[in-house]
Design a protein around this motif. Structure first.
Motif, PDB file in Angstrom:
ATOM      1  N   LYS A  79     -30.981 -70.463 -67.743  1.00  0.00           N
ATOM      2  CA  LYS A  79     -31.704 -69.703 -68.681  1.00  0.00           C
ATOM      3  C   LYS A  79     -32.232 -70.761 -69.810  1.00  0.00           C
ATOM      4  CE  LYS A  79     -31.807 -66.063 -71.935  1.00  0.00           C
ATOM      5  NZ  LYS A  79     -32.815 -66.586 -72.937  1.00  0.00           N
ATOM      6  N   PHE A  80     -31.215 -71.794 -70.073  1.00  0.00           N
ATOM      7  CA  PHE A  80     -31.636 -72.898 -71.266  1.00  0.00           C
ATOM      8  C   PHE A  80     -32.645 -73.657 -70.610  1.00  0.00           C
ATOM      9  CE2 PHE A  80     -30.833 -77.094 -72.591  1.00  0.00           C
ATOM     10  CZ  PHE A  80     -31.304 -76.864 -73.931  1.00  0.00           C
ATOM     11  N   SER A  82     -34.908 -73.049 -68.108  1.00  0.00           N
ATOM     12  CA  SER A  82     -36.139 -72.366 -68.317  1.00  0.00           C
ATOM     13  C   SER A  82     -36.905 -72.092 -69.284  1.00  0.00           C
ATOM     14  CB  SER A  82     -35.887 -70.932 -67.627  1.00  0.00           C
ATOM     15  OG  SER A  82     -36.903 -69.920 -67.532  1.00  0.00           O
ATOM     16  N   ASP A  83     -36.126 -71.600 -70.472  1.00  0.00           N
ATOM     17  CA  ASP A  83     -36.688 -71.666 -71.762  1.00  0.00           C
ATOM     18  C   ASP A  83     -37.271 -72.748 -72.481  1.00  0.00           C
ATOM     19  OD1 ASP A  83     -36.119 -69.068 -71.900  1.00  0.00           O
ATOM     20  OD2 ASP A  83     -33.993 -69.021 -73.081  1.00  0.00           O
ATOM     21  N   SER A  84     -36.379 -74.081 -72.022  1.00  0.00           N
ATOM     22  CA  SER A  84     -36.878 -75.218 -72.757  1.00  0.00           C
ATOM     23  C   SER A  84     -38.175 -75.986 -71.890  1.00  0.00           C
ATOM     24  CB  SER A  84     -35.841 -76.448 -72.466  1.00  0.00           C
ATOM     25  OG  SER A  84     -35.328 -76.446 -71.178  1.00  0.00           O
ATOM     26  N   LYS A  86     -40.737 -73.865 -71.300  1.00  0.00           N
ATOM     27  CA  LYS A  86     -41.968 -73.072 -71.648  1.00  0.00           C
ATOM     28  C   LYS A  86     -42.697 -73.685 -72.896  1.00  0.00           C
ATOM     29  CE  LYS A  86     -40.083 -68.829 -70.157  1.00  0.00           C
ATOM     30  NZ  LYS A  86     -39.474 -67.554 -70.499  1.00  0.00           N
TER      31      LYS A  86
END
Length: 86
Positions: A79-80, A82-84, A86
């Protein structure tokens, strides 16, 4: 949530024991007995997970780490990342 506990005089007469000492000892024992997770034990103790981990290390209490813990951490990392991106 603050909870009041009646500490028997026999305990407080042996050693000056605070309610915080008792709650911390309970949190550690619940973790050691596998009744609660590391995060829950830390919450009970009023500490961060990392503070509680350090306390356990200082007391030579090994961390429990199983496949569910690994999977949970892998999901957090994914998740981290993936979020970074974006």
């Amino acid at each position: 949530m603050e909870m009041l506990v009646n500490i028997p005089d026999v305990i407080t007469n042996v050693k000056s024991v605070s309610q915080d000492d008792i709650v911390l000892a309970l949190a550690i024992q619940l973790y050691v007995d596998e009744e609660v997770s590391l995060a829950k034990a830390a919450e009970i103790a009023g500490m961060t997970r990392f503070e509680f981990q350090k306390l356990l290390a200082d007391k030579n209490i090994p961390l429990r780490y199983n496949s569910e813990d690994l999977e949970r951490e892998m999901e957090t990392v994914k998740k981290f990342l993936s979020d970074s991106n974006k």
